[in-house]
Design a protein around this motif. Structure first.
Motif, short mmCIF file in Angstrom:
data_model
loop_
_atom_site.label_atom_id
_atom_site.label_comp_id
_atom_site.label_asym_id
_atom_site.label_seq_id
_atom_site.Cartn_x
_atom_site.Cartn_y
_atom_site.Cartn_z
N MET A 60 -22.51 20.05 56.23
CA MET A 60 -22.95 18.72 56.58
C MET A 60 -22.01 18.16 57.65
N THR A 61 -22.59 17.50 58.63
CA THR A 61 -21.79 16.88 59.67
C THR A 61 -21.60 15.40 59.39
N PHE A 62 -20.71 14.77 60.13
CA PHE A 62 -20.47 13.34 60.00
C PHE A 62 -21.76 12.56 60.24
N ASP A 63 -22.50 12.92 61.29
CA ASP A 63 -23.74 12.21 61.62
C ASP A 63 -24.79 12.38 60.53
N GLU A 64 -24.88 13.58 59.95
CA GLU A 64 -25.82 13.82 58.86
C GLU A 64 -25.45 12.98 57.63
N LEU A 65 -24.15 12.92 57.33
CA LEU A 65 -23.67 12.12 56.21
C LEU A 65 -24.02 10.65 56.42
N LYS A 66 -23.71 10.13 57.60
CA LYS A 66 -23.97 8.72 57.88
C LYS A 66 -25.47 8.42 57.82
N ALA A 67 -26.29 9.32 58.34
CA ALA A 67 -27.75 9.13 58.29
C ALA A 67 -28.24 9.12 56.84
N GLY A 68 -27.72 10.01 56.02
CA GLY A 68 -28.11 10.07 54.61
C GLY A 68 -27.71 8.81 53.86
N ILE A 69 -26.50 8.32 54.12
CA ILE A 69 -26.04 7.09 53.47
C ILE A 69 -26.87 5.91 53.94
N THR A 70 -27.20 5.86 55.22
CA THR A 70 -28.02 4.77 55.76
C THR A 70 -29.39 4.76 55.09
N LYS A 71 -29.98 5.92 54.92
CA LYS A 71 -31.30 6.01 54.27
C LYS A 71 -31.20 5.58 52.80
N ALA A 72 -30.18 6.05 52.09
CA ALA A 72 -30.01 5.69 50.68
C ALA A 72 -29.71 4.20 50.52
N ALA A 73 -29.06 3.60 51.51
CA ALA A 73 -28.70 2.19 51.44
C ALA A 73 -29.91 1.28 51.46
N GLU A 74 -31.04 1.79 51.96
CA GLU A 74 -32.27 0.99 52.00
C GLU A 74 -32.70 0.55 50.60
N THR A 75 -32.37 1.33 49.59
CA THR A 75 -32.76 1.00 48.21
C THR A 75 -31.55 0.69 47.33
N ALA A 76 -30.38 0.55 47.94
CA ALA A 76 -29.16 0.28 47.16
C ALA A 76 -29.21 -1.14 46.59
N PRO A 77 -28.66 -1.32 45.40
CA PRO A 77 -28.65 -2.66 44.80
C PRO A 77 -27.67 -3.58 45.53
N LYS A 78 -27.93 -4.87 45.45
CA LYS A 78 -27.03 -5.87 46.02
C LYS A 78 -25.85 -6.01 45.05
N LEU A 79 -24.68 -5.54 45.45
CA LEU A 79 -23.50 -5.56 44.58
C LEU A 79 -22.52 -6.65 44.95
N GLY A 80 -22.70 -7.25 46.13
CA GLY A 80 -21.78 -8.29 46.56
C GLY A 80 -20.42 -7.75 46.97
N LYS A 81 -20.36 -6.48 47.30
CA LYS A 81 -19.09 -5.83 47.66
C LYS A 81 -19.29 -4.92 48.85
N SER A 82 -18.18 -4.37 49.34
CA SER A 82 -18.25 -3.43 50.47
C SER A 82 -17.38 -2.22 50.18
N ILE A 83 -17.80 -1.09 50.77
CA ILE A 83 -17.07 0.18 50.63
C ILE A 83 -16.85 0.73 52.02
N LYS A 84 -15.66 1.29 52.24
CA LYS A 84 -15.42 1.99 53.50
C LYS A 84 -15.00 3.41 53.18
N LEU A 85 -15.71 4.36 53.80
CA LEU A 85 -15.31 5.76 53.73
C LEU A 85 -14.44 6.01 54.94
N GLN A 86 -13.17 6.27 54.71
CA GLN A 86 -12.24 6.57 55.80
C GLN A 86 -12.17 8.08 55.92
#
Length: 98
Positions: free
Chosen positions: A1-27
């Motif tokens: 998996m590449t960085f771009d593939e990972l980011k695209a997958g997370i972006t797609k999954a985020a469409e249905t992610a619950p509103k948690l009122g928080k933020s996460i950063k993957l460094q």
């Protein structure tokens, strides 16, 4: 998996992610992925901003965790994954990586 593939997958999954009122950063070695779950819908960017939880690792390690080749506890104990901030929030990240 590449960085771009990972980011695209997370972006797609985020469409249905619950509103948690928080933020996460993957460094990651390749750059940051910032997931903002404070609004009505989760936003995924490449911003290097402060987050409630910061997970430092690599794309390769995330891919191994996602596929089950690497145990999350062993990854943390061996230093392959470092978590700073809300550990409970870090555990919810699994849904975005699946």
């Amino acid at each position: 998996m590449t960085f771009d593939e990972l980011k695209a997958g997370i972006t797609k999954a985020a469409e249905t992610a619950p509103k948690l009122g928080k933020s996460i950063k993957l460094q990651l070695d390749e750059g940051p992925i910032y997931i903002d779950m404070t609004g009505d819908s989760a936003q995924v960017t490449g911003d290097d901003k402060e987050a409630d939880t910061v997970i430092t690792t690599s794309v390769d390690v995330l891919d191994q965790l996602r596929s089950g080749k690497l145990n999350p506890m062993m990854a943390m104990m061996s230093g392959k994954v470092k978590v700073k901030g809300d550990m409970g929030l870090a555990m919810k990240l699994q849904g975005l990586l699946s």
